[in-house]
Design a protein around this motif. Structure first.
Motif, PDB file in Angstrom:
ATOM      1  N   VAL A  91       0.870  -1.169   0.000  1.00  0.00           N
ATOM      2  CA  VAL A  91       0.000   0.000   0.000  1.00  0.00           C
ATOM      3  C   VAL A  91       0.906   1.217   0.000  1.00  0.00           C
ATOM      4  O   VAL A  91       1.840   1.300   0.804  1.00  0.00           O
ATOM      5  N   LEU A  92       0.657   2.159  -0.898  1.00  0.00           N
ATOM      6  CA  LEU A  92       1.404   3.410  -0.945  1.00  0.00           C
ATOM      7  C   LEU A  92       0.454   4.530  -0.546  1.00  0.00           C
ATOM      8  O   LEU A  92      -0.637   4.648  -1.105  1.00  0.00           O
ATOM      9  N   VAL A  93       0.874   5.360   0.390  1.00  0.00           N
ATOM     10  CA  VAL A  93       0.034   6.447   0.885  1.00  0.00           C
ATOM     11  C   VAL A  93       0.352   7.709   0.083  1.00  0.00           C
ATOM     12  O   VAL A  93       1.421   8.301   0.226  1.00  0.00           O
ATOM     13  N   SER A  94      -0.594   8.095  -0.772  1.00  0.00           N
ATOM     14  CA  SER A  94      -0.363   9.152  -1.764  1.00  0.00           C
ATOM     15  C   SER A  94      -0.024  10.507  -1.166  1.00  0.00           C
ATOM     16  O   SER A  94       0.776  11.251  -1.738  1.00  0.00           O
ATOM     17  N   ASP A  95      -0.620  10.849  -0.034  1.00  0.00           N
ATOM     18  CA  ASP A  95      -0.366  12.169   0.548  1.00  0.00           C
ATOM     19  C   ASP A  95       0.684  12.116   1.665  1.00  0.00           C
ATOM     20  O   ASP A  95       0.874  13.081   2.388  1.00  0.00           O
ATOM     21  N   ALA A  96       1.387  10.990   1.762  1.00  0.00           N
ATOM     22  CA  ALA A  96       2.509  10.867   2.695  1.00  0.00           C
ATOM     23  C   ALA A  96       3.803  10.645   1.912  1.00  0.00           C
ATOM     24  O   ALA A  96       4.770  10.065   2.406  1.00  0.00           O
ATOM     25  N   CYS A  97       3.796  11.090   0.662  1.00  0.00           N
ATOM     26  CA  CYS A  97       5.002  11.122  -0.168  1.00  0.00           C
ATOM     27  C   CYS A  97       4.911  12.367  -1.056  1.00  0.00           C
ATOM     28  O   CYS A  97       3.870  13.012  -1.126  1.00  0.00           O
ATOM     29  N   ALA A  98       6.005  12.705  -1.685  1.00  0.00           N
ATOM     30  CA  ALA A  98       6.050  13.931  -2.487  1.00  0.00           C
ATOM     31  C   ALA A  98       7.118  13.799  -3.567  1.00  0.00           C
ATOM     32  O   ALA A  98       8.000  12.946  -3.485  1.00  0.00           O
ATOM     33  N   ALA A  99       7.006  14.666  -4.559  1.00  0.00           N
ATOM     34  CA  ALA A  99       7.967  14.720  -5.662  1.00  0.00           C
ATOM     35  C   ALA A  99       8.432  16.158  -5.849  1.00  0.00           C
ATOM     36  O   ALA A  99       7.862  17.090  -5.276  1.00  0.00           O
ATOM     37  N   PHE A 100       9.458  16.323  -6.658  1.00  0.00           N
ATOM     38  CA  PHE A 100       9.970  17.640  -7.025  1.00  0.00           C
ATOM     39  C   PHE A 100       9.716  17.884  -8.502  1.00  0.00           C
ATOM     40  O   PHE A 100       9.490  16.944  -9.266  1.00  0.00           O
ATOM     41  N   ASP A 101       9.777  19.162  -8.924  1.00  0.00           N
ATOM     42  CA  ASP A 101       9.754  19.475 -10.347  1.00  0.00           C
ATOM     43  C   ASP A 101      10.867  18.670 -11.028  1.00  0.00           C
ATOM     44  O   ASP A 101      11.917  18.427 -10.429  1.00  0.00           O
ATOM     45  N   GLN A 102      10.624  18.275 -12.274  1.00  0.00           N
ATOM     46  CA  GLN A 102      11.619  17.490 -13.014  1.00  0.00           C
ATOM     47  C   GLN A 102      11.816  18.074 -14.405  1.00  0.00           C
ATOM     48  O   GLN A 102      10.870  18.530 -15.028  1.00  0.00           O
ATOM     49  N   LYS A 103      13.052  18.033 -14.876  1.00  0.00           N
ATOM     50  CA  LYS A 103      13.367  18.434 -16.257  1.00  0.00           C
ATOM     51  C   LYS A 103      13.240  17.219 -17.153  1.00  0.00           C
ATOM     52  O   LYS A 103      13.790  16.151 -16.860  1.00  0.00           O
ATOM     53  N   GLY A 104      12.513  17.373 -18.252  1.00  0.00           N
ATOM     54  CA  GLY A 104      12.357  16.301 -19.216  1.00  0.00           C
ATOM     55  C   GLY A 104      13.550  16.198 -20.143  1.00  0.00           C
ATOM     56  O   GLY A 104      14.480  17.013 -20.094  1.00  0.00           O
ATOM     57  N   VAL A 105      13.523  15.212 -21.025  1.00  0.00           N
ATOM     58  CA  VAL A 105      14.654  14.985 -21.931  1.00  0.00           C
ATOM     59  C   VAL A 105      14.850  16.133 -22.912  1.00  0.00           C
ATOM     60  O   VAL A 105      15.949  16.324 -23.428  1.00  0.00           O
ATOM     61  N   ASN A 106      13.801  16.895 -23.166  1.00  0.00           N
ATOM     62  CA  ASN A 106      13.906  18.041 -24.082  1.00  0.00           C
ATOM     63  C   ASN A 106      14.068  19.362 -23.348  1.00  0.00           C
ATOM     64  O   ASN A 106      13.909  20.422 -23.938  1.00  0.00           O
ATOM     65  N   GLY A 107      14.344  19.290 -22.035  1.00  0.00           N
ATOM     66  CA  GLY A 107      14.557  20.505 -21.254  1.00  0.00           C
ATOM     67  C   GLY A 107      13.286  21.103 -20.682  1.00  0.00           C
ATOM     68  O   GLY A 107      13.341  22.092 -19.963  1.00  0.00           O
ATOM     69  N   GLN A 108      12.147  20.530 -20.996  1.00  0.00           N
ATOM     70  CA  GLN A 108      10.872  21.013 -20.478  1.00  0.00           C
ATOM     71  C   GLN A 108      10.780  20.704 -18.983  1.00  0.00           C
ATOM     72  O   GLN A 108      11.175  19.627 -18.540  1.00  0.00           O
ATOM     73  N   THR A 109      10.260  21.650 -18.201  1.00  0.00           N
ATOM     74  CA  THR A 109      10.066  21.416 -16.777  1.00  0.00           C
ATOM     75  C   THR A 109       8.674  20.853 -16.542  1.00  0.00           C
ATOM     76  O   THR A 109       7.678  21.399 -17.025  1.00  0.00           O
ATOM     77  N   PHE A 110       8.633  19.749 -15.807  1.00  0.00           N
ATOM     78  CA  PHE A 110       7.364  19.138 -15.427  1.00  0.00           C
ATOM     79  C   PHE A 110       7.096  19.459 -13.963  1.00  0.00           C
ATOM     80  O   PHE A 110       7.943  19.223 -13.099  1.00  0.00           O
ATOM     81  N   ASP A 111       5.923  19.996 -13.708  1.00  0.00           N
ATOM     82  CA  ASP A 111       5.502  20.395 -12.382  1.00  0.00           C
ATOM     83  C   ASP A 111       5.514  19.198 -11.422  1.00  0.00           C
ATOM     84  O   ASP A 111       5.142  18.081 -11.788  1.00  0.00           O
ATOM     85  N   ALA A 112       5.901  19.429 -10.175  1.00  0.00           N
ATOM     86  CA  ALA A 112       6.012  18.371  -9.173  1.00  0.00           C
ATOM     87  C   ALA A 112       4.706  17.603  -8.984  1.00  0.00           C
ATOM     88  O   ALA A 112       4.725  16.383  -8.803  1.00  0.00           O
TER      89      ALA A 112
END
Length: 190
Positions: free
Chosen positions: A143-164
């Motif tokens: 079981v993974l608890v969705s609101d008890a983990c987090a991510a950061f913004d990420q740069k894609g392979v083409n330099g595009q920033t993907f929102d966290a």
């Protein structure tokens, strides 16, 4: 509902992954995190597990990059105060994304006859995702608890920033049903 898919029991272990001070250095990891309540929710779940005498396991990342805030020589290597292990709670140190590689976590879980895991921690798309995938592949009901983990913004392979938040939701969608049941803190603690 949660009880249909994963049988949570007194022997369901809580696995806290990489909730370390160094992850507060947001710029090192690509930008802003999506869920500032992740650690608060992880602490609530940890308090519940401890109150009920259920097994708790902690994992921390030891980066091999000397510049990383998670390098063992840095203050950021330490686990955050709200989720620090108690003396009797096992702490595993890893230096790759999976909590199962280079540690004896799997053997300890098997020795304790643990078959199901609840996972919280940082970051959703890196160490949490890798550990959840491997746990499922090793046969643990997860079981993974969705609101008890987090991510950061990420740069894609083409330099595009993907929102966290997009990174977080995409990682959850990739794990949902195939590797883990995804629930919120409130659903878990019901």
């Amino acid at each position: 509902m949660i009880k249909k898919l994963v049988r949570l029991s007194k022997n369901t272990a809580l696995l806290l992954i990489d909730i370390q001070k160094g992850l507060d250095e947001h710029s090192f990891y690509g930008g802003n995190p999506n869920n500032l309540e992740a650690e608060v929710n992880a602490a609530k779940i940890l308090a519940h597990w401890r109150k009920n005498g259920q097994p708790v396991f902690h994992v921390r990342h030891s980066s091999q990059n000397i510049a990383s805030p998670l390098h063992a020589s840095k203050p950021g290597f330490d686990i955050k105060e709200g989720v620090k292990p108690l003396d009797h709670e096992p702490l595993f140190t890893k230096n790759v994304n999976s909590a199962f590689i280079g540690t004896d976590l799997e053997q300890v879980l098997r020795d304790k006859s643990i078959k199901s895991l609840v996972v919280v921690g940082l970051t959703t798309n890196h160490c949490v995702s890798t550990s959840v995938r491997m746990a499922a592949n090793l046969g643990f009901e997860t079981v993974l608890v969705s609101d008890a983990c987090a991510a950061f913004d990420q740069k894609g392979v083409n330099g595009q920033t993907f929102d966290a938040e997009l990174v977080h939701q995409t990682a959850l969608a990739s794990l949902k049903d195939e590797f883990a049941q995804i629930v919120s803190t409130a659903q878990l603690l019901e």
